[in-house]
Design a protein around this motif. Structure first.
Motif, short mmCIF file in Angstrom:
data_model
loop_
_atom_site.label_atom_id
_atom_site.label_comp_id
_atom_site.label_asym_id
_atom_site.label_seq_id
_atom_site.Cartn_x
_atom_site.Cartn_y
_atom_site.Cartn_z
N PHE A 78 0.86 -1.18 0.00
CA PHE A 78 0.00 0.00 0.00
C PHE A 78 0.89 1.23 0.00
N VAL A 79 0.64 2.15 -0.92
CA VAL A 79 1.43 3.36 -1.06
C VAL A 79 0.76 4.47 -0.25
N VAL A 80 1.55 5.11 0.60
CA VAL A 80 1.09 6.26 1.37
C VAL A 80 1.84 7.47 0.83
N ASN A 81 1.13 8.34 0.14
CA ASN A 81 1.73 9.55 -0.42
C ASN A 81 1.78 10.63 0.66
N CYS A 82 2.96 11.19 0.88
CA CYS A 82 3.18 12.16 1.95
C CYS A 82 3.64 13.50 1.38
N GLN A 83 3.11 14.57 1.94
CA GLN A 83 3.48 15.90 1.49
C GLN A 83 4.77 16.41 2.13
N THR A 84 5.05 15.98 3.36
CA THR A 84 6.19 16.52 4.10
C THR A 84 7.05 15.40 4.68
N GLN A 85 8.26 15.78 5.08
CA GLN A 85 9.15 14.82 5.74
C GLN A 85 8.57 14.41 7.09
N ASP A 86 7.93 15.34 7.78
CA ASP A 86 7.30 15.00 9.06
C ASP A 86 6.26 13.90 8.87
N GLU A 87 5.51 13.98 7.79
CA GLU A 87 4.50 12.96 7.51
C GLU A 87 5.16 11.61 7.21
N ILE A 88 6.22 11.63 6.42
CA ILE A 88 6.97 10.40 6.14
C ILE A 88 7.48 9.80 7.45
N ASP A 89 8.09 10.64 8.28
CA ASP A 89 8.64 10.18 9.55
C ASP A 89 7.55 9.58 10.43
N TYR A 90 6.38 10.22 10.48
CA TYR A 90 5.27 9.74 11.29
C TYR A 90 4.85 8.34 10.87
N LYS A 110 3.96 -4.85 11.63
CA LYS A 110 3.99 -5.98 12.58
C LYS A 110 3.11 -7.15 12.18
N PHE A 111 2.21 -6.95 11.20
CA PHE A 111 1.37 -8.03 10.70
C PHE A 111 1.93 -8.64 9.41
N GLY A 112 3.03 -8.07 8.91
CA GLY A 112 3.64 -8.57 7.68
C GLY A 112 3.16 -7.87 6.42
N VAL A 113 2.33 -6.85 6.56
CA VAL A 113 1.81 -6.10 5.41
C VAL A 113 2.88 -5.10 4.97
N SER A 114 3.09 -5.00 3.65
CA SER A 114 4.09 -4.08 3.10
C SER A 114 3.45 -2.75 2.75
N TRP A 115 4.18 -1.67 3.05
CA TRP A 115 3.75 -0.31 2.78
C TRP A 115 4.89 0.42 2.08
N GLN A 116 4.54 1.36 1.22
CA GLN A 116 5.50 2.27 0.62
C GLN A 116 5.17 3.66 1.14
N ILE A 117 6.10 4.27 1.85
CA ILE A 117 5.91 5.61 2.41
C ILE A 117 6.74 6.54 1.53
N VAL A 118 6.05 7.29 0.67
CA VAL A 118 6.76 8.06 -0.36
C VAL A 118 6.30 9.52 -0.39
N PRO A 119 7.23 10.41 -0.73
CA PRO A 119 6.84 11.81 -0.88
C PRO A 119 6.06 12.00 -2.19
N GLU A 120 5.05 12.87 -2.12
CA GLU A 120 4.26 13.16 -3.33
C GLU A 120 5.13 13.69 -4.46
N ILE A 121 6.21 14.37 -4.13
CA ILE A 121 7.08 14.98 -5.14
C ILE A 121 7.88 13.93 -5.92
N LEU A 122 7.90 12.69 -5.46
CA LEU A 122 8.73 11.66 -6.10
C LEU A 122 8.38 11.46 -7.57
N ASP A 123 7.11 11.41 -7.90
CA ASP A 123 6.73 11.24 -9.31
C ASP A 123 7.30 12.35 -10.18
N GLU A 124 7.23 13.56 -9.67
CA GLU A 124 7.77 14.71 -10.43
C GLU A 124 9.28 14.59 -10.60
N LEU A 125 9.96 14.18 -9.55
CA LEU A 125 11.42 14.04 -9.62
C LEU A 125 11.84 12.90 -10.53
N MET A 126 11.06 11.84 -10.55
CA MET A 126 11.42 10.65 -11.35
C MET A 126 10.99 10.76 -12.81
#
Length: 165
Positions: A78-90, A110-126
């Motif tokens: 599951f991808v969690v798009n984050c606007q700030t570094q504080d949000e990523i850190d949280y 802790k349940f084995g579920v995978s998450w992607q914690i990514v900044p919203e700006i990543l798509d623009e940078l990539m």
């Protein structure tokens, strides 16, 4: 709860309710919905939680207690798009439970579920027209566990070195 046409169903051994409570404690706009229980003659004891519907940030999920037949894999995340570094850190602090499984913004909870914690700006940078810029960002990303927005921007601007990891 809203009835979405497509809703992820997460198969747990017997932790569906605990997982739903855990996830709804982390994400805003979250709540637990209906809980269904196994009846007589079911593969689990009568009264055991069968399914839990829950909502995370407007996305519906179902958690199922199906027994030990299946386990989670990083092939689904599951991808969690984050606007700030504080949000990523949280989200990183709340969700990451297995540092050995962390890479490129991916973590396992802790349940084995995978998450992607990514900044919203990543798509623009990539997806920049400048291929070298995109490659620099990718090289920086590949060396990170938790993504650091300022380092990704520095890589895009050709001002980052791997010594920052």
């Amino acid at each position: 709860m809203i009835e979405q046409k497509i809703r992820p169903c997460l198969w747990f051994n017997n932790e569906a309710e605990d997982a739903a409570k855990f996830y709804t404690s982390i994400f805003r706009d979250s709540k637990i919905g209906k809980i269904a229980y196994y009846g007589e003659g079911a593969p689990m004891p009568k009264g055991t939680v069968l399914t839990v519907s829950f909502l995370l940030e407007g996305q519906e999920f179902t958690a199922l207690n199906g027994g030990p037949n299946f386990i989670f894999s990083p092939a689904i995340s599951f991808v969690v798009n984050c606007q700030t570094q504080d949000e990523i850190d949280y989200y990183w602090e709340k969700l990451s439970a297995d540092p050995a499984q962390e890479q490129c913004g991916w973590l396992k909870d802790k349940f084995g579920v995978s998450w992607q914690i990514v900044p919203e700006i990543l798509d623009e940078l990539m997806s920049a027209q400048d291929q070298q810029r995109s490659e620099r960002v990718m090289q920086a990303l590949l060396q990170m566990k938790k993504l650091v927005i300022s380092d990704l921007v520095k890589a895009a601007e050709n001002q980052w070195t791997s010594a920052h990891t």
